[in-house]
Design an enzyme around this catalytic site. Structure first.
Site, mmCIF file in Angstrom:
data_model
loop_
_atom_site.group_PDB
_atom_site.id
_atom_site.type_symbol
_atom_site.label_atom_id
_atom_site.label_comp_id
_atom_site.label_asym_id
_atom_site.label_seq_id
_atom_site.Cartn_x
_atom_site.Cartn_y
_atom_site.Cartn_z
ATOM 1 N N LYS A 1 -51.215 20.199 -22.228
ATOM 2 C CA LYS A 1 -50.130 21.191 -22.265
ATOM 3 C C LYS A 1 -48.905 20.691 -23.019
ATOM 4 C CE LYS A 1 -51.557 23.601 -18.069
ATOM 5 N NZ LYS A 1 -52.853 22.912 -17.968
ATOM 6 N N GLU B 1 -40.789 22.685 -17.247
ATOM 7 C CA GLU B 1 -40.210 23.693 -18.123
ATOM 8 C C GLU B 1 -39.488 24.749 -17.294
ATOM 9 O OE1 GLU B 1 -43.659 24.858 -20.266
ATOM 10 O OE2 GLU B 1 -44.393 26.215 -18.720
ATOM 11 N N ASN C 1 -59.030 39.186 -27.381
ATOM 12 C CA ASN C 1 -58.860 40.361 -26.523
ATOM 13 C C ASN C 1 -57.869 39.989 -25.448
ATOM 14 O OD1 ASN C 1 -59.291 42.975 -25.653
ATOM 15 N ND2 ASN C 1 -60.713 42.298 -24.090
ATOM 16 N N GLU D 1 -52.497 31.659 -23.128
ATOM 17 C CA GLU D 1 -51.766 32.329 -22.059
ATOM 18 C C GLU D 1 -50.288 32.463 -22.419
ATOM 19 O OE1 GLU D 1 -52.465 30.841 -18.172
ATOM 20 O OE2 GLU D 1 -54.612 30.527 -18.486
ATOM 21 N N GLU E 1 -49.823 28.169 -22.222
ATOM 22 C CA GLU E 1 -50.803 27.108 -22.429
ATOM 23 C C GLU E 1 -52.033 27.714 -23.089
ATOM 24 O OE1 GLU E 1 -51.886 25.649 -18.583
ATOM 25 O OE2 GLU E 1 -52.879 27.498 -17.980
ATOM 26 N N ASN F 1 -56.233 27.434 -22.662
ATOM 27 C CA ASN F 1 -57.386 26.900 -21.944
ATOM 28 C C ASN F 1 -58.527 26.745 -22.935
ATOM 29 O OD1 ASN F 1 -56.498 29.139 -19.311
ATOM 30 N ND2 ASN F 1 -55.983 26.987 -19.456
ATOM 31 N N PHE G 1 -50.540 33.600 2.603
ATOM 32 C CA PHE G 1 -51.341 34.384 1.653
ATOM 33 C C PHE G 1 -52.714 33.771 1.369
ATOM 34 C CE2 PHE G 1 -46.917 35.508 0.394
ATOM 35 C CZ PHE G 1 -46.959 36.830 0.809
#
Length: 689
Positions: free
Chosen positions: A148, A232, A257, A297, A310, A312, A370
């Site tokens: 990254k 960041e 896409n 992303e 980043e 992937n 959660f």
């Protein structure tokens, strides 16, 4: 595992053509899958329940830890090799053992899936040195984009929008605090290698930065074998967008896409923003001569400004929704590209058709932060594949164990429709028809999210859960009508069982007391309320009067079935009766949420008032483990004074570390755990005086 109707007719011809062509292509004789669970199964099987590799004439090799010896991905493969004990560092991250397995089985290629070694440049380098093909990008691209820190620098050079922050490696907690202050709170601390939420923390002050640095570095080392971190600026209230390269080949062709959260396409992006984001993603891929499938992303703020997050350098976890709206089999395409074949499609050949939604079904308790992990054996498991336009990517089956060692994902549930409304309606139906017993799961939370007005309107961000449920998730809140429906269903189930108990081989038993089926009076306890109901029976229909309203409940009343379809005055509901006993206790999964009720006759309800109640445990003086896991550290000993909110111990579950804190100020009376031990949910850890 998908209903073929999931695919639009105009892309069916593409897939049909793929089937014919792939049989003629020379690819690999044997491929090793360096992963486990659903993604390992996905690599072996394609979305139409036909083996992707088998279809291409490729034999498969599974690797596994000792606790995974009976896992589904092991059974599906042609060969299987054990690479070590349960801890990931000794098995799925054990490069030496995996390389030995490759030599032993003479595999010609390796598909890494996602996670583990999928973005490890050293693994890709070792494969290349042995002449084994890595089904993914080359080592240069993995180094450049998988890291990254380096990827952010390259993105800047490629004129891709980036998030403000520190572009180097953070050395220690003190430096993390200094950098965070310079950037300005809030900040995001995250692992340089890997993803999937592991090794990632948001910090709003110095104390949270120190804690975040400690936990993130430990999680990163455990998950990816690399504890380097970067810091960041945290973009508040963002949307998480991913622009996928459907494929980039070795001939400088790239396709993309885009999707948001775990649905595709995006409800938020306009054509201009989508195009600009896609162009930057493709530019970045070409800058590093990227080949294979990958994902760029971005975070998008409320003004539609987007920032590179980043890349992937692997198959994305939620790739099925891309496959649903494009008709491509990305795993098959990755294998073709790895062998050196050019892409068969141009960007214009891949339109966006319909809408796809993916829910990650986890063995987690959504009522605890959660989703704290749950472990256990799947005593009953039934995927909702009978629902049309449903795909389930899973790596488990009935009888499988969910352990503390790995990610608690049960499956990825994907639904498809001609538009978003249809896809969401299918998802609601699929969740209601998903049978999972033996572990706690997050179906209730998933269902509530997809029917929430904000989500339905497309008003979502990465802060959706804390915004919508500021006090934590409490389950579905029943309307007055829904409450009456639940009471009527529970009453009908109780009556159906009572009537069945009076039958023997289809004939009535000899009854000691004649029952008046025209007028049963019952008392039902639900939550803090007690409700009086009357019920009568006419064949398969029960008429139930609740609060002055009469409801007619009809069903086949097959009490042995895990799923029960009931009709209440013309409204169809799918419910699950999870448990019932002779004392009148019954648990019903209704509208996704599990409700516990107690049904008593009028006389039994009167007598129950005189029964003593169980004393409530004082939870402020004790600390119990909220989840199963391993004790990483214990910070106190008997006699120590602790303050409210002070960390007492750390529990690691599914590669995530959780700080356990004191509920009050006091003196430690006893410590019942030590570092290295495994604990179960509810186990006593610490006692205070």
């Amino acid at each position: 595992m998908c209903d073929v109707s999931c695919w639009m007719s105009n892309v069916s011809s593409i897939i049909a053509g793929t089937r014919v062509e792939c049989l003629l292509l020379l690819t690999f004789e044997k491929l090793l899958i360096a992963n486990r669970g659903e993604i390992a199964c996905r690599v072996s099987y394609n979305f139409q329940v036909i083996k992707t590799c088998k279809k291409m004439g490729i034999k498969t090799v599974a690797i596994h830890s000792d606790v995974d010896s009976s896992a589904v991905h092991v059974k599906m493969a042609d060969e299987a090799v054990c690479v070590g004990p349960a801890p990931t560092s000794k098995s799925y991250l054990n490069m030496d053992a995996i390389m030995e397995a490759i030599k032993k089985t003479r595999a010609q290629a390796v598909h890494p899936g996602y996670g583990f070694l999928s973005e490890n440049k050293e693994f890709a380098r070792r494969l290349a040195s042995e002449g084994v093909t890595f089904v993914g990008p080359d080592t240069h691209a993995i180094q450049a984009m998988g890291d990254k820190i380096e990827s952010k620098l390259l993105a800047k050079n490629a004129k891709v929008n980036t998030i403000p922050g520190f572009d180097g490696v953070v050395k220690d907690a003190d430096e993390a605090v200094r950098i965070a202050r310079e950037i300005g709170y809030p900040v995001m601390i995250k692992a340089s290698a890997g993803g999937g939420g592991k090794g990632m923390r948001i910090a709003w002050n110095d104390e949270e930065t120190r804690e975040g640095f400690r936990f993130s570095s430990q999680e990163a080392a455990s998950s990816f074998g690399d504890d380097r971190l970067l810091i960041e600026k945290f973009i508040d209230n963002p949307r998480h967008m991913k622009s996928r390269f459907v494929l980039a080949d070795k001939h400088d062709n790239a396709l993309r896409n885009q999707k948001v959260v775990e649905e595709a396409p995006s409800t938020f992006l306009d054509p201009e923003t989508r195009r600009a984001m896609g162009e930057q993603a493709v530019a970045l891929a070409k800058a590093v001569k990227y080949s294979s499938a990958g994902t760029v992303e971005f975070l998008v703020d409320t003004k539609k400004n987007f920032y590179f997050l980043e890349m992937n350098t692997r198959l994305q976890v939620e790739h099925p929704i891309t496959e649903c709206i494009t008709g491509l089999d990305l795993v098959q395409e990755m294998i073709r590209v790895a062998k050196g074949y050019p892409l068969r499609h141009k960007q214009a050949d891949i339109p966006i058709n319909g809408w796809a939604v993916e829910c990650r079904v986890y063995a987690e308790d959504p009522y605890k932060s959660f989703g704290l992990p749950s472990i256990g054996r799947l005593s009953r498991y039934q995927e909702p594949l009978h629902v049309s336009n449903v795909r389930v990517d899973s790596g488990i089956q009935e009888g499988s164990d969910i352990s503390i060692y790995y990610d608690p994902m049960i499956s990825k549930l994907i639904t498809y429709g001609s538009d978003r409304a249809e896809a969401l309606q299918r998802m609601e139906e699929a969740l209601d028809n998903y049978v999972i017993r033996g572990v706690t799961h997050n179906i209730a939370l998933l269902r509530e999210v997809i029917i929430h007005p904000r989500f339905v309107q497309g008003d979502v961000s990465t802060k959706f859960l804390p915004d919508v449920y500021p006090d934590g998730f409490k389950g579905h809140k029943l309307t007055d009508l829904e409450k009456r429906e639940l009471l009527a269903i529970a009453t009908s189930l109780y009556m159906a069982e009572q009537l069945r108990s009076q039958q023997f081989l289809g004939s009535p038993r000899i009854s000691l007391a004649k029952l008046d089926l025209n007028n049963w009076e019952l008392s039902i306890q639900l939550g803090d309320g007690t409700y009086s109901v009357t019920v009568s029976n006419n064949g398969s229909t029960f008429s139930v009067e609740v609060d002055g309203m009469k409801l007619n409940v009809t069903s086949e009343w097959n009490l042995a079935s895990p799923l029960l379809s009931v009709t209440i005055d013309g409204t169809q509901r799918t419910i699950q009766c999870l448990s019932r006993d002779a004392a009148g206790n019954i648990s019903i999964q209704f509208l996704g949420t599990v409700y516990k009720l107690r049904i008593l006759t009028k006389l039994a309800a009167e007598l129950s008032k005189y029964m003593p109640e169980k004393a409530v445990e004082d939870t402020t003086s004790i600390l119990r483990s909220p989840m199963p896991g391993a004790v990483v550290a214990v910070s106190v000993k008997p006699g120590d004074l602790v303050s409210e909110g002070q960390e007492i111990c750390v529990i690691e579950a599914m590669k995530m570390q959780n700080s356990m804190i004191a509920a009050k100020t006091g003196k430690v009376k006893a410590v019942h755990c030590k570092a290295g031990e495994t604990v179960g949910e509810g186990d006593l850890l610490i006692e205070l005086e």
